[in-house]
Design a protein around this motif. Structure first.
Motif, PDB file in Angstrom:
ATOM      1  N   CYS A  55       0.635  -1.237   0.015  1.00 28.45           N
ATOM      2  CA  CYS A  55       0.049  -0.016   0.057  1.00 28.45           C
ATOM      3  C   CYS A  55       0.700   1.427   0.149  1.00 28.45           C
ATOM      4  N   SER A 101     -11.879   3.302  -4.993  1.00 33.49           N
ATOM      5  CA  SER A 101     -11.014   2.985  -3.802  1.00 33.49           C
ATOM      6  C   SER A 101     -11.243   1.462  -3.801  1.00 33.49           C
ATOM      7  N   GLU A 102     -12.517   1.033  -3.583  1.00 35.49           N
ATOM      8  CA  GLU A 102     -12.821  -0.308  -3.108  1.00 35.49           C
ATOM      9  C   GLU A 102     -12.388  -1.437  -4.191  1.00 35.49           C
ATOM     10  N   LYS A 136      -9.958  -1.028  -6.407  1.00 36.46           N
ATOM     11  CA  LYS A 136      -8.571  -0.986  -6.346  1.00 36.46           C
ATOM     12  C   LYS A 136      -8.244  -1.941  -5.207  1.00 36.46           C
ATOM     13  N   ARG A 137      -8.841  -2.058  -4.159  1.00 34.29           N
ATOM     14  CA  ARG A 137      -8.560  -2.943  -3.083  1.00 34.29           C
ATOM     15  C   ARG A 137      -8.708  -4.393  -3.343  1.00 34.29           C
ATOM     16  N   ASP A 191      -4.695   3.706 -12.869  1.00 27.90           N
ATOM     17  CA  ASP A 191      -6.082   4.057 -12.617  1.00 27.90           C
ATOM     18  C   ASP A 191      -6.962   4.326 -13.781  1.00 27.90           C
ATOM     19  N   SER A 220     -11.984  10.695  -0.002  1.00 33.85           N
ATOM     20  CA  SER A 220     -11.070  10.791  -0.685  1.00 33.85           C
ATOM     21  C   SER A 220     -11.341  10.829  -2.356  1.00 33.85           C
ATOM     22  N   ASP A 228     -10.656   8.954  -4.823  1.00 29.16           N
ATOM     23  CA  ASP A 228     -11.152   7.708  -5.016  1.00 29.16           C
ATOM     24  C   ASP A 228     -12.399   7.175  -4.514  1.00 29.16           C
ATOM     25  N   GLU A 229     -12.616   7.635  -3.253  1.00 29.29           N
ATOM     26  CA  GLU A 229     -14.027   7.245  -2.613  1.00 29.29           C
ATOM     27  C   GLU A 229     -15.105   7.868  -3.180  1.00 29.29           C
TER      28      GLU A 229
END
Length: 703
Positions: A378, A574-575, A577-578, A599, A625, A627-628
């Motif tokens: 990360c 964001s999720e 990418k996780r 991205d 953020s 991304d979120e």
């Protein structure tokens, strides 16, 4: 003699020392009784004590029939505390504030100079005090009233909420397993304020029995305040010489030693540090400083320390990078620990940090994105590695923290050679773990490491930049001409094979220049119908052009995105990418998806898979953020709920949070009829989450 004549002795009194109650006698200091709360004859209803802490709690009665007592206020306080119901747990059983609690604090920490005196028949009897306690009113009943008020408010809120929503609301539960506690962590926990308060609370209360002043038991106990010995012969404390007696009355002042709080385990003064062995000194210094020249290290150890011994110790805890010493990774991340940011185990952190240090052995500059692409950690972990040994520079990357130490390299060639061999072994391990390419293994020349920094004016910088641009243009022009010369024979043969294809050449317009940006590479990889790179024939057969993701990688990436959205329906960037990082981590080493996926490529793949971006109007005070705040949803699934799901997503493109009744009304309007509860529940479960009686798209709720 003159002073003695002016102040004659009137009477001599015998003084006795009584010890029967020496370890049991306390002096209680009560506050002045206010006129509105005069206590009755029965003052103590109950009492309890914690002997180790010398803490006492007394419950005293209030004279409610006194003319100074305000009955209306007493009833109101009792009502606020206990409410309307009366049971055994009630504080005021008479529905009237008829008692008050007093809690003690220590008035003096040292009571050795205080005694209780009783005068009887020309004799003064002294009993040493064991403690002096001040009793102050305790208003714990107000806390009890506040707690009941909060319980009533919570019950009312729970009653107003929908029962159906409470049943359907699914909350994520995080399960954590505590790792074994180290000795240092245990010491810090034992010395913490919370632990000390908990230990004090664990001491049990000892209930006391109160006897009135005229009670026979009180009369019996008061006799212990008098000395029980019949003569002075047994009172050896009073058989002293005048000088000894004077010393007893006025002992020399001794400063009380105040116990200093223990400093944290990683904070030591230089005086404390130099009391440790040399190896421990160097270990502590390097663990806190992380990177240090050898000359500075010699200045921190005790004067006269042999440099050979310091060299022997420093090689056990640090590695040589550009002539400077950097602490080893296993010192910062011991075994059986994990990252505070991502929870990654220490073994993975050590390998990744070794890769960062190894990169600095060949270059002054390191790019964080390159490190993250190789280590798959990360951003917070990678940033922590770089902050240990480097400083960020605008448009350059991260530069090593210290200049190259040529003086140490010149004086200690044997140490440098030994460290070089050690780095060769680390490089071999890193090559296997991270599957490094030949480009990554090529050492880069250190640029002007020993050069002293000089002042450069703004005009000089502009001229240097212009010169560099001209040189780059000339170099690119030469490379392009050479590449054209090499590709001309192959292009001729290929065009001969495609003789039946008529290519229309249009003149280039000055008004519409060709877009050569990196953004257009994915979409405009064809010039006049033929790809410009070497694999033009493969491109005609359906392969993606170079500069974009390879066809196999793009196909597998699209399959992952499609499968993920069919399970989740709504995801933030964001999720997503996780989940993608977790998927990549589960793949075997060397897999084709280990190539860097940006991205932008990931978002384009999401849109290509039939998803749409939902422009959720977040509030200006949101803490999400970037991304979120990017929310994507699967627009068409091929089932009977597509139309209703699209209507639901359209609602959240206009509102950040919506009530259930609004969603129900909108869905009924779109469907032209009444949707049953099961259908609405399924749509909400697929795309939304409930929080505080409101509904949000998944991933957008802010706690």
């Amino acid at each position: 003699m003159a002073n003695e004549e002016d102040d004659p002795i009137i009477q001599e009194i015998d003084v006795y020392l009584a010890k029967s109650l020496a370890e049991k006698l306390y002096l209680f200091q009560y506050p002045i009784r206010p006129s509105s709360m005069t206590y009755g004859d029965v003052t103590h209803l109950s009492a309890k004590i914690k002997p180790k802490q010398q803490k006492v709690e007394l419950e005293m009665a209030i004279n409610t029939i006194s003319p100074n007592y305000c009955r209306s206020k007493g009833e109101q306080i009792a009502l606020n505390v206990d409410g309307t119901c009366t049971d055994e747990s009630s504080t005021y059983s008479t529905k009237l504030m008829d008692k008050q609690m007093f809690t003690s604090i220590q008035a003096a920490s040292n009571t050795s100079r205080y005694a209780a005196a009783v005068y009887r028949k020309g004799e003064l009897h002294l009993t040493p005090l064991h403690g002096i306690l001040q009793l102050r009113p305790s208003f714990s009943y107000l806390d009890k009233a506040d707690a009941k008020h909060r319980e009533r408010e919570a019950a009312n809120e729970a009653g107003d909420s929908s029962q159906d929503e409470a049943e359907d609301d699914v909350k994520q539960i995080t399960v954590r397993f505590s790792r074994p506690e180290s000795e240092q962590a245990r010491q810090r926990r034992v010395q913490s304020y919370e632990f000390l308060q908990k230990k004090k609370a664990e001491e049990p209360w000892v209930h006391l029995h109160y006897y009135g002043m005229k009670d026979s038991r009180s009369e019996h106990e008061r006799q212990y305040l008098f000395c029980q010995s019949s003569g002075m012969a047994e009172s050896t404390e009073l058989i002293k010489s005048p000088s000894e007696y004077l010393t007893m009355l006025m002992p020399p002042s001794i400063e009380e030693e105040i116990e200093k709080p223990m400093a944290p385990s990683n904070v030591l003064s230089m005086a404390q540090l130099r009391t440790l062995p040399l190896a421990d000194q160097i270990r502590i210094l390097m663990k806190n400083v992380k990177v240090m020249p050898f000359a500075n290290l010699m200045g921190l150890v005790a004067a006269g320390t042999d440099s050979t011994a310091v060299l022997r110790c420093i090689q056990q805890v640090a590695l040589l990078v550009q002539g400077n010493w950097v602490v080893k990774s296993d010192i910062l991340y011991p075994k059986d620990t994990s990252s505070p940011h991502s929870g990654v185990p220490a073994e993975v952190l050590c390998r990744a940090r070794d890769f960062v240090m190894w990169k600095f052995t060949g270059s002054r500059w390191v790019v964080r994105k390159e490190v993250a692409a190789v280590t798959k950690l990360c951003p917070e972990d990678v940033k922590e590695f770089l902050e240990h040994v480097a400083m960020p520079r605008i448009n350059r990357g991260w530069e090593f923290l210290l200049p190259f130490d040529e003086d140490f390299v010149r004086k200690h060639p044997d140490v440098v050679q030994r460290q070089h061999m050690l780095w060769m072994g680390i490089q071999a391990k890193l090559e296997k773990v991270f599957n490094l390419s030949k480009e990554d293994l090529m050492p880069k020349k250190l640029e002007a490491q020993s050069a002293q920094p000089s002042f450069v004016s703004g005009e000089q910088r502009v001229n240097m930049a212009r010169t560099k641009v001209k040189e780059n243009c000339q170099s690119l022009e030469r490379d392009m001409q050479r590449q054209k010369a090499q590709n001309r024979p192959s292009l001729t043969s290929e065009r001969a094979e495609l003789s039946n294809v008529h290519i229309k050449e249009e003149p280039m317009s000055d008004e519409e220049p060709m877009d050569t940006s990196s953004d257009s590479i994915l979409n405009n990889g064809i010039v006049n119908g033929i790809h410009s790179d070497e694999n033009s024939l493969d491109s005609l057969n359906g392969h993606l052009p170079r500069g974009s993701v390879e066809a196999a990688v793009a196909q597998e990436l699209k399959a992952f995105v499609t499968a993920t959205f069919k399970k989740q329906y709504v995801l933030t960037l964001s999720e997503l990418k996780r989940l993608f990082n977790l998927y990549v981590a589960s793949l075997p080493p060397g897999h084709k998806l280990f190539s860097s996926i940006s991205d932008k490529v990931l978002q384009e793949t999401v849109l290509d898979a039939g998803c749409k971006q939902i422009l959720v109007p977040f509030s200006p005070q949101t803490t999400a953020s970037p991304d979120e705040q990017k929310v994507f949803a699967l627009w068409e699934c091929g089932d009977t709920y597509d139309q209703h799901r699209q209507a639901l997503l359209d609602i959240f493109s206009k509102n950040y949070r919506v009530r259930r009744n609004v969603i129900q009304a909108r869905l009924n309007e779109e469907s032209g009829g009444e949707l049953n509860k099961q259908s609405v529940d399924k749509l909400l479960k697929d795309c939304c989450v409930s929080h505080g009686g409101m509904w949000y798209l998944k991933g957008t709720v802010q706690s």
